[in-house]
Motif scaffolding. Structure first.
Motif, PDB file in Angstrom:
ATOM      1  N   ARG A  78       0.857  -8.893   4.120  1.00 21.77           N
ATOM      2  CA  ARG A  78      -0.432  -8.914   3.421  1.00 21.77           C
ATOM      3  C   ARG A  78      -1.251  -7.656   3.725  1.00 21.77           C
ATOM      4  O   ARG A  78      -1.893  -7.094   2.845  1.00 21.77           O
ATOM      5  N   ALA A  79      -1.225  -7.203   4.983  1.00 23.71           N
ATOM      6  CA  ALA A  79      -1.982  -6.006   5.356  1.00 23.71           C
ATOM      7  C   ALA A  79      -1.447  -4.789   4.624  1.00 23.71           C
ATOM      8  O   ALA A  79      -2.214  -3.977   4.101  1.00 23.71           O
ATOM      9  N   ARG A  80      -0.130  -4.670   4.536  1.00 22.96           N
ATOM     10  CA  ARG A  80       0.459  -3.520   3.840  1.00 22.96           C
ATOM     11  C   ARG A  80       0.142  -3.571   2.341  1.00 22.96           C
ATOM     12  O   ARG A  80      -0.124  -2.540   1.730  1.00 22.96           O
ATOM     13  N   ALA A  81       0.186  -4.763   1.770  1.00 22.19           N
ATOM     14  CA  ALA A  81      -0.086  -4.888   0.337  1.00 22.19           C
ATOM     15  C   ALA A  81      -1.551  -4.578   0.028  1.00 22.19           C
ATOM     16  O   ALA A  81      -1.850  -3.903  -0.957  1.00 22.19           O
ATOM     17  N   LEU A  82      -2.451  -5.066   0.859  1.00 20.50           N
ATOM     18  CA  LEU A  82      -3.879  -4.855   0.602  1.00 20.50           C
ATOM     19  C   LEU A  82      -4.326  -3.425   0.906  1.00 20.50           C
ATOM     20  O   LEU A  82      -5.183  -2.878   0.213  1.00 20.50           O
ATOM     21  N   LEU A  83      -3.740  -2.831   1.932  1.00 17.14           N
ATOM     22  CA  LEU A  83      -4.170  -1.498   2.342  1.00 17.14           C
ATOM     23  C   LEU A  83      -3.314  -0.387   1.728  1.00 17.14           C
ATOM     24  O   LEU A  83      -3.625   0.797   1.909  1.00 17.14           O
ATOM     25  N   HIS A  84      -2.248  -0.758   1.047  1.00 15.91           N
ATOM     26  CA  HIS A  84      -1.326   0.216   0.451  1.00 15.91           C
ATOM     27  C   HIS A  84      -0.803   1.186   1.513  1.00 15.91           C
ATOM     28  O   HIS A  84      -0.855   2.410   1.362  1.00 15.91           O
ATOM     29  N   VAL A  85      -0.296   0.617   2.608  1.00 14.83           N
ATOM     30  CA  VAL A  85       0.185   1.406   3.733  1.00 14.83           C
ATOM     31  C   VAL A  85       1.663   1.103   3.951  1.00 14.83           C
ATOM     32  O   VAL A  85       2.107  -0.033   3.812  1.00 14.83           O
ATOM     33  N   ALA A  86       2.425   2.113   4.311  1.00 13.57           N
ATOM     34  CA  ALA A  86       3.840   1.913   4.642  1.00 13.57           C
ATOM     35  C   ALA A  86       4.214   2.857   5.779  1.00 13.57           C
ATOM     36  O   ALA A  86       3.609   3.918   5.957  1.00 13.57           O
ATOM     37  N   TRP A  87       5.232   2.482   6.551  1.00 14.14           N
ATOM     38  CA  TRP A  87       5.743   3.345   7.602  1.00 14.14           C
ATOM     39  C   TRP A  87       6.585   4.440   6.958  1.00 14.14           C
ATOM     40  O   TRP A  87       7.121   4.274   5.866  1.00 14.14           O
ATOM     41  N   PRO A  88       6.730   5.562   7.630  1.00 16.56           N
ATOM     42  CA  PRO A  88       7.510   6.664   7.033  1.00 16.56           C
ATOM     43  C   PRO A  88       8.966   6.296   6.729  1.00 16.56           C
ATOM     44  O   PRO A  88       9.549   6.806   5.789  1.00 16.56           O
ATOM     45  N   ASP A  89       9.546   5.398   7.497  1.00 17.73           N
ATOM     46  CA  ASP A  89      10.948   5.049   7.261  1.00 17.73           C
ATOM     47  C   ASP A  89      11.124   3.798   6.398  1.00 17.73           C
ATOM     48  O   ASP A  89      12.237   3.300   6.248  1.00 17.73           O
ATOM     49  N   ASP A  90      10.035   3.287   5.814  1.00 26.08           N
ATOM     50  CA  ASP A  90      10.130   2.109   4.937  1.00 26.08           C
ATOM     51  C   ASP A  90      10.726   2.498   3.592  1.00 26.08           C
ATOM     52  O   ASP A  90      10.493   3.589   3.076  1.00 26.08           O
ATOM     53  N   ILE A  91      11.494   1.587   3.044  1.00 23.86           N
ATOM     54  CA  ILE A  91      12.017   1.746   1.692  1.00 23.86           C
ATOM     55  C   ILE A  91      11.170   0.876   0.782  1.00 23.86           C
ATOM     56  O   ILE A  91      11.076  -0.337   0.979  1.00 23.86           O
ATOM     57  N   ILE A  92      10.574   1.488  -0.201  1.00 25.38           N
ATOM     58  CA  ILE A  92       9.671   0.754  -1.104  1.00 25.38           C
ATOM     59  C   ILE A  92      10.372   0.546  -2.438  1.00 25.38           C
ATOM     60  O   ILE A  92      10.869   1.485  -3.039  1.00 25.38           O
ATOM     61  N   VAL A  93      10.413  -0.723  -2.865  1.00 27.33           N
ATOM     62  CA  VAL A  93      11.013  -1.073  -4.140  1.00 27.33           C
ATOM     63  C   VAL A  93       9.897  -1.542  -5.053  1.00 27.33           C
ATOM     64  O   VAL A  93       9.217  -2.536  -4.763  1.00 27.33           O
ATOM     65  N   PHE A  94       9.712  -0.848  -6.151  1.00 27.49           N
ATOM     66  CA  PHE A  94       8.663  -1.213  -7.099  1.00 27.49           C
ATOM     67  C   PHE A  94       9.215  -2.234  -8.094  1.00 27.49           C
ATOM     68  O   PHE A  94      10.310  -2.051  -8.630  1.00 27.49           O
ATOM     69  N   THR A  95       8.458  -3.286  -8.305  1.00 35.61           N
ATOM     70  CA  THR A  95       8.857  -4.307  -9.276  1.00 35.61           C
ATOM     71  C   THR A  95       7.827  -4.323 -10.395  1.00 35.61           C
ATOM     72  O   THR A  95       6.646  -4.067 -10.162  1.00 35.61           O
ATOM     73  N   PRO A  96       8.273  -4.623 -11.610  1.00 35.38           N
ATOM     74  CA  PRO A  96       7.300  -4.651 -12.715  1.00 35.38           C
ATOM     75  C   PRO A  96       6.332  -5.824 -12.543  1.00 35.38           C
ATOM     76  O   PRO A  96       6.715  -6.891 -12.084  1.00 35.38           O
ATOM     77  N   THR A  97       5.093  -5.571 -12.908  1.00 34.46           N
ATOM     78  CA  THR A  97       4.101  -6.646 -12.833  1.00 34.46           C
ATOM     79  C   THR A  97       4.233  -7.517 -14.060  1.00 34.46           C
ATOM     80  O   THR A  97       4.634  -7.083 -15.125  1.00 34.46           O
ATOM     81  N   ARG A  98       3.856  -8.763 -13.921  1.00 29.56           N
ATOM     82  CA  ARG A  98       3.987  -9.727 -15.024  1.00 29.56           C
ATOM     83  C   ARG A  98       2.805  -9.694 -15.904  1.00 29.56           C
ATOM     84  O   ARG A  98       1.739  -9.464 -15.633  1.00 29.56           O
TER      85      ARG A  98
END
Length: 98
Positions: A78-98
Motif C-alpha cells: 500500500r505504501a509503494r502504491a500510494l507514494l509511487h516508490v520502488a526500490w532500484p532492483d524492483d521489477i515493475i509490471v504495468f497492468t491496464p486499468t479497468r
C-alpha cells in the motif's frame, strides 16, 4: 316522474361506485400507488444489498490493517502504491486499468 325516480337511485349508486372505483385504482393509497411503492422498496433493497457488499469489502480491508492482524507485506504494498516508490532492483509490471 315515477320513471325518473326509478332511474335516479341506480344512477346515483353507479356514480358513487365509479367515484370509489376510480380512487381505488388511482388514489394516494390505491392499487397503482401500491405497485409503485413495491417497486421503490425493491430498488431500495437492491441498493441496500449493494451497500452491504461494499461495506463487507471495506471491513475486510480495514481488518487486515489493524494492529492485531497487521501484515507487513500489505503495508509495504500500500505504501509503494500510494507514494509511487520502488526500490532500484524492483521489477515493475504495468497492468491496464479497468
Amino acid at each position: 316522474m315515477l320513471r325518473i325516480r326509478n332511474l335516479l337511485t341506480p344512477v346515483a349508486f353507479a356514480v358513487v361506485f365509479a367515484y370509489f372505483g376510480y380512487h381505488l385504482m388511482n388514489g394516494d393509497r390505491g392499487v397503482l400507488a401500491l405497485l409503485q411503492l413495491r417497486q421503490e422498496v425493491a430498488r431500495a433493497e437492491a441498493t441496500l444489498a449493494e451497500t452491504k457488499a461494499t461495506r463487507d469489502i471495506w471491513d475486510r480491508r480495514v481488518t487486515v490493517l489493524r494492529n492485531q492482524s497487521l501484515d507487513p507485506d500489505m503495508i509495504d504494498e500500500r505504501a509503494r502504491a500510494l507514494l509511487h516508490v520502488a526500490w532500484p532492483d524492483d521489477i515493475i509490471v504495468f497492468t491496464p486499468t479497468r
